[in-house]
Scaffold this active site. Structure first.
Site: not given
Ligand code: GCU
Length: 430
Positions: A275, A279, A366, A416
């Protein structure tokens, strides 16, 4: 008047709901696009203009274009790490060669970072390492940050508990912004330590909030950013680093400190993250070329997903709750993704020719699984220049049918998350 109040409360409620949901899952903004037929028609920016021969193109990539692309990501998305030196000291706090019933050697260190610019400030990061017991020479390792402290990754009672600020998550034993005993092992399903060790790999982890707390409230007054401030400076400049670049920089500090002590082989460290930390893993792998392999698990917007598809989470969604993850300049691209000089296939291309694995999950719209797959596919152009061709499927592969070449990809059934199934594939790929 009453109607106005009602409208305002509804807006506030929607906002709170979205902000909370952005912490992890939940309600999504009403304008989220999930219908392929409604997506804009887009053209991806070219990674490189091809020359007469592949060898000439590769030469151009290595000599100039790669650096240009990296600089564009720094300038428009993640921000630059400011210049200035930082000194780092790795202190061993604990070492047990018979951990986990003799399966592992466990190390715990504190990495202290300080800078001559800010003599009164030291940032301390607790680093946990497990290595296969008796493995002898340094083994390849996976390195990833965790969300709620090292003690959450395994029920091993000897893991030192993080004392740092963290987002509340009572269900995981995080209360009053601090970890409690309840949090021990609370994230174990995301860290199959025994499986990793039995496959001959080590695991290194640290709590991301010890590098930079994940919150707007602190306004860059905490974590590693201030180590680089000039006198009187209170926050990074417009094109300087946000939180993702800070977490990635922290990973590199950990990697290089461990390599210097010969605990890990400098280039045999795979950086992995889920998540927002996916990134982070991607940016770390792109920016710091010593990472030998990169794994992006459900990284979505600002990670592996193509911005220009506008499917699922978009820049204008991510900015209000967590815009500080990026450089301030990134805000220019809200509702204007096609103005970005890059897209995320170029981020993935920066990992070439090293191993790259991108994974998505079916119930994680998402994060735009298809956008993640298409980015990986487009990045393959640069892998080919290195003679590493990827015969990628034309379309998004069906769930639970991993495809691997120089780039690995799978779409796991489910939500997720990062699971032992995902880890098993990363270990196979490594
Ligand atoms: C949220 C956010 C995402 C991210 C995620 C996380 O959903 O919108 O961009 O990746 O949190 O890191 O848990």
């Amino acid at each position: 008047m009453e109607i106005r109040k009602l409208v305002i409360s509804l807006l506030v409620l929607g906002w709170v709901q979205f902000t909370l949901s952005s912490g992890l899952a939940g309600e999504e903004p009403a304008d989220t696009l999930y219908d392929e037929s409604l997506l804009p028609v887009y053209t991806l920016p070219q990674i490189i203009q091809t020359e007469d021969t592949p060898a000439a193109t590769l030469n151009k990539w290595q000599s100039t274009r790669r650096a240009e692309v990296l600089a564009l990501f720094e300038e428009h998305i993640y921000g630059q790490v400011p210049g200035g030196s930082v000194s780092s000291r790795l202190s061993l706090v604990e070492d047990d060669s018979m951990a986990l019933d003799g399966l592992a050697r466990r190390y715990q260190w504190v990495l202290s970072l300080s800078s001559p610019k800010q003599p009164d400030r030291t940032v301390e990061i607790n680093v946990l390492g497990y290595f296969p017991a008796g493995a002898g020479d340094a083994v390849p390792v996976f390195m990833g940050l965790n969300f709620f402290g090292n003690q959450t990754i395994h029920s091993d009672p000897e893991i030192l508990m993080s004392k740092a600020w963290m987002r509340d998550r009572p269900g995981m034993g995080i209360v009053g912004n601090r970890a409690t005993e309840e949090s021990r092992g609370a994230a174990h399903s995301r860290w199959p330590v025994e499986m990793i060790l039995k496959r001959g790999y080590g695991l290194i982890t640290a709590y991301y909030g010890e590098i930079d707390p994940d919150s707007y409230d602190f306004n860059f007054s905490d974590g590693v950013h201030p180590l680089f401030y000039r006198e009187g400076q209170e926050r990074p400049e417009e094109d300087e680093w946000g939180a993702i670049a800070a977490w990635a920089w922290g990973l590199e500090q950990i990697r290089s400190a461990l390599a210097e002590e010969q605990i890990v082989v400098p280039t045999r460290v795979a950086v992995i993250g889920h998540s927002r930390l996916g990134k982070t893993a991607l940016w770390a792998g792109a920016r710091y070329e010593n990472f030998g392999m990169v794994v992006s698990n459900d990284s979505g917007c600002g990670g592996a997903a193509l911005y220009r598809r506008c499917y699922g989470e978009r820049i204008h969604h991510i900015l209000p709750p967590v815009g500080y993850w990026f450089c301030r300049k990134h805000a220019q691209y809200a509702h204007a993704e096609s103005n970005l000089p890059v897209d995320q296939h170029m981020l993935l291309a920066l990992v070439a020719p090293r191993g790259l694995y991108v994974a998505s999950a079916t119930e994680d719209r998402w994060c735009d699984p298809k956008g993640e797959f298409l980015a990986a596919k487009a990045a393959a152009e640069i892998y080919s220049l290195y003679g590493k061709d990827w015969e990628a499927p034309v379309d998004l592969p069906p769930p639970d049918h991993p495809v691997a070449g120089p780039i690995g990809y799978h779409l796991r059934s489910g939500k997720h998350d990062i699971t032992p199934y995902d880890w098993g594939l990363y270990l196979d790929f490594a």
